[in-house]
Design a protein around this motif. Sequence first.
Motif, PDB file in Angstrom:
ATOM      1  N   ALA A 295       0.841  -1.191   0.000  1.00 14.31           N
ATOM      2  CA  ALA A 295       0.000   0.000   0.000  1.00 14.31           C
ATOM      3  C   ALA A 295       0.882   1.249   0.000  1.00 14.31           C
ATOM      4  O   ALA A 295       1.918   1.292   0.664  1.00 14.31           O
ATOM      5  N   GLU A 296       0.464   2.249  -0.736  1.00 14.78           N
ATOM      6  CA  GLU A 296       1.276   3.467  -0.892  1.00 14.78           C
ATOM      7  C   GLU A 296       1.453   4.162   0.457  1.00 14.78           C
ATOM      8  O   GLU A 296       0.502   4.363   1.206  1.00 14.78           O
ATOM      9  N   LYS A 297       2.679   4.537   0.755  1.00 11.61           N
ATOM     10  CA  LYS A 297       2.989   5.243   1.989  1.00 11.61           C
ATOM     11  C   LYS A 297       2.273   6.598   1.990  1.00 11.61           C
ATOM     12  O   LYS A 297       2.308   7.342   1.009  1.00 11.61           O
ATOM     13  N   GLY A 298       1.630   6.919   3.106  1.00 12.14           N
ATOM     14  CA  GLY A 298       0.882   8.153   3.215  1.00 12.14           C
ATOM     15  C   GLY A 298      -0.558   8.032   2.754  1.00 12.14           C
ATOM     16  O   GLY A 298      -1.347   8.968   2.917  1.00 12.14           O
ATOM     17  N   SER A 299      -0.910   6.870   2.190  1.00 12.60           N
ATOM     18  CA  SER A 299      -2.281   6.642   1.740  1.00 12.60           C
ATOM     19  C   SER A 299      -3.110   6.063   2.873  1.00 12.60           C
ATOM     20  O   SER A 299      -2.610   5.793   3.969  1.00 12.60           O
ATOM     21  N   GLU A 300      -4.387   5.852   2.614  1.00 14.36           N
ATOM     22  CA  GLU A 300      -5.264   5.239   3.605  1.00 14.36           C
ATOM     23  C   GLU A 300      -4.777   3.839   3.976  1.00 14.36           C
ATOM     24  O   GLU A 300      -4.955   3.392   5.104  1.00 14.36           O
ATOM     25  N   GLY A 301      -4.124   3.173   3.005  1.00 16.50           N
ATOM     26  CA  GLY A 301      -3.615   1.842   3.263  1.00 16.50           C
ATOM     27  C   GLY A 301      -2.381   1.806   4.146  1.00 16.50           C
ATOM     28  O   GLY A 301      -2.053   0.761   4.720  1.00 16.50           O
ATOM     29  N   TRP A 302      -1.661   2.935   4.267  1.00 16.40           N
ATOM     30  CA  TRP A 302      -0.508   3.020   5.173  1.00 16.40           C
ATOM     31  C   TRP A 302      -0.240   4.482   5.498  1.00 16.40           C
ATOM     32  O   TRP A 302       0.651   5.119   4.930  1.00 16.40           O
ATOM     33  N   PRO A 303      -1.003   5.082   6.444  1.00 19.91           N
ATOM     34  CA  PRO A 303      -0.895   6.511   6.748  1.00 19.91           C
ATOM     35  C   PRO A 303       0.163   6.839   7.792  1.00 19.91           C
ATOM     36  O   PRO A 303      -0.007   7.776   8.574  1.00 19.91           O
ATOM     37  N   TYR A 304       1.268   6.098   7.799  1.00 22.74           N
ATOM     38  CA  TYR A 304       2.303   6.265   8.818  1.00 22.74           C
ATOM     39  C   TYR A 304       3.627   6.629   8.167  1.00 22.74           C
ATOM     40  O   TYR A 304       3.864   6.346   6.990  1.00 22.74           O
ATOM     41  N   GLU A 305       4.527   7.238   8.958  1.00 20.80           N
ATOM     42  CA  GLU A 305       5.836   7.625   8.456  1.00 20.80           C
ATOM     43  C   GLU A 305       6.779   6.431   8.364  1.00 20.80           C
ATOM     44  O   GLU A 305       7.698   6.417   7.537  1.00 20.80           O
ATOM     45  N   ASP A 306       6.576   5.430   9.222  1.00 15.28           N
ATOM     46  CA  ASP A 306       7.439   4.256   9.213  1.00 15.28           C
ATOM     47  C   ASP A 306       7.253   3.471   7.914  1.00 15.28           C
ATOM     48  O   ASP A 306       6.166   3.436   7.336  1.00 15.28           O
ATOM     49  N   GLU A 307       8.320   2.807   7.493  1.00 17.81           N
ATOM     50  CA  GLU A 307       8.263   2.095   6.223  1.00 17.81           C
ATOM     51  C   GLU A 307       7.367   0.861   6.278  1.00 17.81           C
ATOM     52  O   GLU A 307       6.578   0.611   5.375  1.00 17.81           O
TER      53      GLU A 307
ATOM     54  N   ARG B   2       1.090  -2.400  14.065  1.00 19.45           N
ATOM     55  CA  ARG B   2       0.573  -2.083  12.733  1.00 19.45           C
ATOM     56  C   ARG B   2       1.607  -2.516  11.701  1.00 19.45           C
ATOM     57  O   ARG B   2       2.766  -2.114  11.760  1.00 19.45           O
ATOM     58  N   PHE B   3       1.169  -3.342  10.755  1.00 15.37           N
ATOM     59  CA  PHE B   3       2.049  -3.860   9.716  1.00 15.37           C
ATOM     60  C   PHE B   3       1.552  -3.391   8.358  1.00 15.37           C
ATOM     61  O   PHE B   3       0.350  -3.425   8.065  1.00 15.37           O
TER      62      PHE B   3
END
Length: 317
Positions: A252-264, A285-286
């Motif tokens: 899921a794209e970083k910063g998107s709803e699928g991964w809204p976190y700064e961590d990789e 959270r993974f």
Amino acid sequence: MDSEPHNDAHDFIPSNASAAGLDALQTVDLDGLDLDPGTRTILRRLQELGFDRTDLSSHLLKNPKRLAAVLVLLYPSSSSSHSSDSQESFTTPGSSTLHVLLTTRSKSLRSHPGQTALPGGRVDEEDREPKILWGAFREAYEEVGLPFPSALLSAASNTIQDFASIPHIPNIHILCTLSPHLSQWGLIVVPVIAYLSSPISSVSTSTHEHNNLPSLTLRANPTEVDRIFTHPLEGMLDPSLASGRGDLADLAEKGSEGWPYEDELYNSTDRAYPQLGNSIYRMHRFRSVASPIKGLTAEILVCDLSVLEGVPQAFSL
């Protein structure tokens, strides 16, 4: 509604110590399955855990509907992303990688909309014995169209013909149940572990389908599930293995709803929950190919499987 327990409450409460048919289901012949050595080892370890015998009756007497079951369905998928020198890997060089079936809950649901979940839900009074197992597979069938294991139908009746109308296949093998988990909302959740081998073919015209399970097409029930996806089981112990090819572009794209976190790949926070007596709960959270794997779903996969394997995590529990 009357808040007092009904007189027949004990008839609904499943006591794992005496659940009908469990012993008959502890006879999966792993030696008879076409397995690579690494997969056989992990499945045998799971099978040796057996069925958890925790007596839940005292916890459920006032409200039997607090009992739930989730299905941890494992299946083999070839992958090159697992290094051969991985410590106590779920795989051996050239073998298959075990994946786990996951869903993203429909955003129209009142509870946990849009979140990642294992197939499952509350155990119903109408569920056959063993209720924990029946409830997990009934929910999986309702949510994604997964057939019942033939062995479960046989255990629930003297003749499988009693369930001729229920889709079932012989290549779903029930391995064990794990210790119950208590959700932050007071649900008692029992994980059921099963393995899918040599899947059969089926046809689907649904746009909500997932073809990564070899020869088995699943359909998402749009009232409950927005997406069906899978995740490498070992990725719950080492988040760097999250992608099937080890490529972040698959996720899921970083910063998107699928991964809204700064961590990789992995994120966690500690929080006190009043529902659990202000106990400190670590939210794992993974990052996945879909929605973040977090909450109770992550807890079940991390805590139980890491204890089972004894593999050091790449993060702090």
